[in-house]
Motif scaffolding. Structure first.
Motif, PDB file in Angstrom:
ATOM      1  N   SER A   8     -25.185  59.106  28.385  1.00  0.00           N
ATOM      2  CA  SER A   8     -25.259  59.704  29.717  1.00  0.00           C
ATOM      3  C   SER A   8     -24.191  60.769  29.876  1.00  0.00           C
ATOM      4  O   SER A   8     -23.275  60.903  29.064  1.00  0.00           O
ATOM      5  N   ALA A   9     -24.292  61.503  30.953  1.00  0.00           N
ATOM      6  CA  ALA A   9     -23.231  62.420  31.326  1.00  0.00           C
ATOM      7  C   ALA A   9     -22.036  61.623  31.830  1.00  0.00           C
ATOM      8  O   ALA A   9     -22.146  60.445  32.178  1.00  0.00           O
ATOM      9  N   ALA A  10     -20.885  62.267  31.836  1.00  0.00           N
ATOM     10  CA  ALA A  10     -19.637  61.608  32.220  1.00  0.00           C
ATOM     11  C   ALA A  10     -19.412  61.666  33.720  1.00  0.00           C
ATOM     12  O   ALA A  10     -19.844  62.594  34.405  1.00  0.00           O
ATOM     13  N   THR A  11     -18.718  60.647  34.225  1.00  0.00           N
ATOM     14  CA  THR A  11     -18.154  60.684  35.568  1.00  0.00           C
ATOM     15  C   THR A  11     -16.653  60.504  35.431  1.00  0.00           C
ATOM     16  O   THR A  11     -16.175  59.826  34.515  1.00  0.00           O
ATOM     17  N   VAL A  12     -15.916  61.113  36.332  1.00  0.00           N
ATOM     18  CA  VAL A  12     -14.462  61.027  36.272  1.00  0.00           C
ATOM     19  C   VAL A  12     -13.902  60.675  37.643  1.00  0.00           C
ATOM     20  O   VAL A  12     -14.576  60.814  38.666  1.00  0.00           O
ATOM     21  N   ALA A  13     -12.663  60.227  37.650  1.00  0.00           N
ATOM     22  CA  ALA A  13     -11.926  59.981  38.887  1.00  0.00           C
ATOM     23  C   ALA A  13     -10.451  60.206  38.594  1.00  0.00           C
ATOM     24  O   ALA A  13      -9.990  60.000  37.463  1.00  0.00           O
ATOM     25  N   THR A  14      -9.732  60.636  39.597  1.00  0.00           N
ATOM     26  CA  THR A  14      -8.302  60.866  39.431  1.00  0.00           C
ATOM     27  C   THR A  14      -7.610  60.732  40.775  1.00  0.00           C
ATOM     28  O   THR A  14      -8.234  60.931  41.828  1.00  0.00           O
ATOM     29  N   ASN A  15      -6.327  60.389  40.751  1.00  0.00           N
ATOM     30  CA  ASN A  15      -5.565  60.252  41.990  1.00  0.00           C
ATOM     31  C   ASN A  15      -4.843  61.539  42.367  1.00  0.00           C
ATOM     32  O   ASN A  15      -4.056  61.560  43.309  1.00  0.00           O
ATOM     33  N   HIS A 198     -20.852  67.764  18.924  1.00  0.00           N
ATOM     34  CA  HIS A 198     -19.535  67.163  19.079  1.00  0.00           C
ATOM     35  C   HIS A 198     -19.442  65.825  18.344  1.00  0.00           C
ATOM     36  O   HIS A 198     -18.377  65.425  17.899  1.00  0.00           O
ATOM     37  N   TRP A 199     -20.595  65.129  18.274  1.00  0.00           N
ATOM     38  CA  TRP A 199     -20.549  63.752  17.794  1.00  0.00           C
ATOM     39  C   TRP A 199     -20.049  63.651  16.363  1.00  0.00           C
ATOM     40  O   TRP A 199     -19.333  62.715  16.018  1.00  0.00           O
ATOM     41  N   ALA A 200     -20.429  64.612  15.528  1.00  0.00           N
ATOM     42  CA  ALA A 200     -19.995  64.559  14.133  1.00  0.00           C
ATOM     43  C   ALA A 200     -18.481  64.611  14.020  1.00  0.00           C
ATOM     44  O   ALA A 200     -17.913  64.122  13.036  1.00  0.00           O
ATOM     45  N   GLY A 201     -17.815  65.164  15.012  1.00  0.00           N
ATOM     46  CA  GLY A 201     -16.361  65.207  15.016  1.00  0.00           C
ATOM     47  C   GLY A 201     -15.810  64.483  16.230  1.00  0.00           C
ATOM     48  O   GLY A 201     -14.891  64.941  16.875  1.00  0.00           O
ATOM     49  N   VAL A 202     -16.428  63.355  16.552  1.00  0.00           N
ATOM     50  CA  VAL A 202     -16.112  62.675  17.790  1.00  0.00           C
ATOM     51  C   VAL A 202     -14.679  62.158  17.834  1.00  0.00           C
ATOM     52  O   VAL A 202     -14.083  62.060  18.891  1.00  0.00           O
ATOM     53  N   LEU A 203     -14.098  61.845  16.695  1.00  0.00           N
ATOM     54  CA  LEU A 203     -12.680  61.521  16.660  1.00  0.00           C
ATOM     55  C   LEU A 203     -11.880  62.812  16.543  1.00  0.00           C
ATOM     56  O   LEU A 203     -12.363  63.780  15.958  1.00  0.00           O
ATOM     57  N   ASN A 234     -15.199  66.297  28.991  1.00  0.00           N
ATOM     58  CA  ASN A 234     -15.868  67.587  28.895  1.00  0.00           C
ATOM     59  C   ASN A 234     -16.969  67.589  27.848  1.00  0.00           C
ATOM     60  O   ASN A 234     -17.977  68.291  27.985  1.00  0.00           O
ATOM     61  N   THR A 235     -16.782  66.799  26.776  1.00  0.00           N
ATOM     62  CA  THR A 235     -17.816  66.697  25.739  1.00  0.00           C
ATOM     63  C   THR A 235     -19.121  66.185  26.328  1.00  0.00           C
ATOM     64  O   THR A 235     -20.208  66.585  25.906  1.00  0.00           O
ATOM     65  N   PHE A 236     -19.026  65.312  27.326  1.00  0.00           N
ATOM     66  CA  PHE A 236     -20.210  64.719  27.937  1.00  0.00           C
ATOM     67  C   PHE A 236     -20.408  65.235  29.362  1.00  0.00           C
ATOM     68  O   PHE A 236     -20.950  64.530  30.215  1.00  0.00           O
ATOM     69  N   ALA A 237     -19.957  66.449  29.607  1.00  0.00           N
ATOM     70  CA  ALA A 237     -20.116  67.039  30.938  1.00  0.00           C
ATOM     71  C   ALA A 237     -21.587  67.219  31.259  1.00  0.00           C
ATOM     72  O   ALA A 237     -22.387  67.537  30.376  1.00  0.00           O
ATOM     73  N   PRO A 238     -21.969  67.018  32.524  1.00  0.00           N
ATOM     74  CA  PRO A 238     -23.365  67.279  32.901  1.00  0.00           C
ATOM     75  C   PRO A 238     -23.736  68.719  32.581  1.00  0.00           C
ATOM     76  O   PRO A 238     -22.914  69.626  32.713  1.00  0.00           O
ATOM     77  N   ALA A 239     -24.969  68.908  32.148  1.00  0.00           N
ATOM     78  CA  ALA A 239     -25.430  70.264  31.834  1.00  0.00           C
ATOM     79  C   ALA A 239     -25.442  71.106  33.091  1.00  0.00           C
ATOM     80  O   ALA A 239     -25.728  70.630  34.184  1.00  0.00           O
TER      81      ALA A 239
END
Length: 257
Positions: A8-15, A198-203, A234-239
């Motif tokens: 899935s796409a990523a979700t984030v949160a920050t304070n 990105h996945w091939a270089g995921v680390l 960012n790698t999994f940012a929504p399109a």
């Protein structure tokens, strides 16, 4: 388990103000984070739970049974800030007056446990600490758990904290989900095709690679870990432009150290 794993796409949160997080392109939804901080007595747990809730608000209606939902979190800084806050209060007020509700939050996997409660996850729950590689190692572990049929969905992400210039501590958390199915993602559209590249270089690239820094000095671990987590999100940012295309991850593309 099929070799095809969808993300899935990523979700984030920050304070802190998301615009103050360098290079972050995933939008952080507005939230009453103060209420969660009061509930958990921990910014770390509050931010992680908020990121999880942001994902669930856009999820499909047919999530797997709780026993088939798992979590894999990566963190280098972990509960360090909570430990510091607890000890500071203990020294300042005395052991007999320190708030006992803060002590459970000093456990390294407290945030993962609180996220599991919020998302009704009773499957595998792991926390990986491997410096700036932590979140990527958690992704590898989640991928393996899916192929072992230990879960039908794995929530994967991380949380990191960094001391800010004003003396406060900023924390950021990010979540994606991995599954062999796609309907459960709901509005968390499948990550765009560039995820495959990105996945091939995921680390992170090996130490000494021209495109990656050497292992950071201990005093820089917070900043470096936040940067690694931002790169993950960012790698999994929504399109851009709404709907995202499907990105299939074949087992042959999975990370190998």
């Amino acid at each position: 388990m099929t070799n095809e794993i969808y993300c899935s796409a990523a979700t984030v949160a920050t304070n802190i103000d998301p615009s103050q997080v360098p290079d972050l392109v995933v939008p952080a939804p507005p939230s009453d984070l103060a209420a969660l901080i009061r509930q958990y007595r921990s910014v770390r747990s509050a931010v992680v739970v908020q990121a999880m809730k942001a994902w669930l608000q856009r999820a499909g209606s047919d999530l797997p049974d709780p026993d088939r939902r798992g979590i894999a979190l990566g963190t280098a800084t972990g509960a360090g800030p909570d430990i510091e806050e607890f000890l500071d209060e203990s020294i300042r007020l005395g052991d007999h007056l320190v708030n006992p509700a803060k002590f459970p939050m000093t456990v390294h996997n407290a945030a993962a446990g609180n996220a599991a409660i919020a998302a009704h996850c009773r499957g595998p729950n792991i926390v990986v600490s491997e410096g700036i590689h932590s979140v990527w190692s958690a992704l590898t572990a989640a991928h393996a758990l899916l192929h072992d049929n230990s879960a039908d969905i794995m929530f994967v992400g991380g949380f990191e904290s960094q001391r800010l210039a004003n003396g406060s501590t900023g924390t950021i958390a990010a979540f994606i989900a991995l599954s062999a199915g796609t309907a459960i993602f709901g509005e968390n559209r499948i990550a765009s095709p560039n995820t495959r590249s990105h996945w091939a270089g995921v680390l992170p690239r090996p130490q000494g690679h021209a495109d990656s820094p050497e292992d950071p000095h201990p005093c820089e671990v917070g900043a470096a870990s936040v940067m690694a987590l931002v790169k993950f999100a960012n790698t999994f940012a929504p399109a851009h432009g709404g709907a995202a295309a499907m990105g299939v991850v074949d087992e042959s593309e999975a990370v190998a150290r």
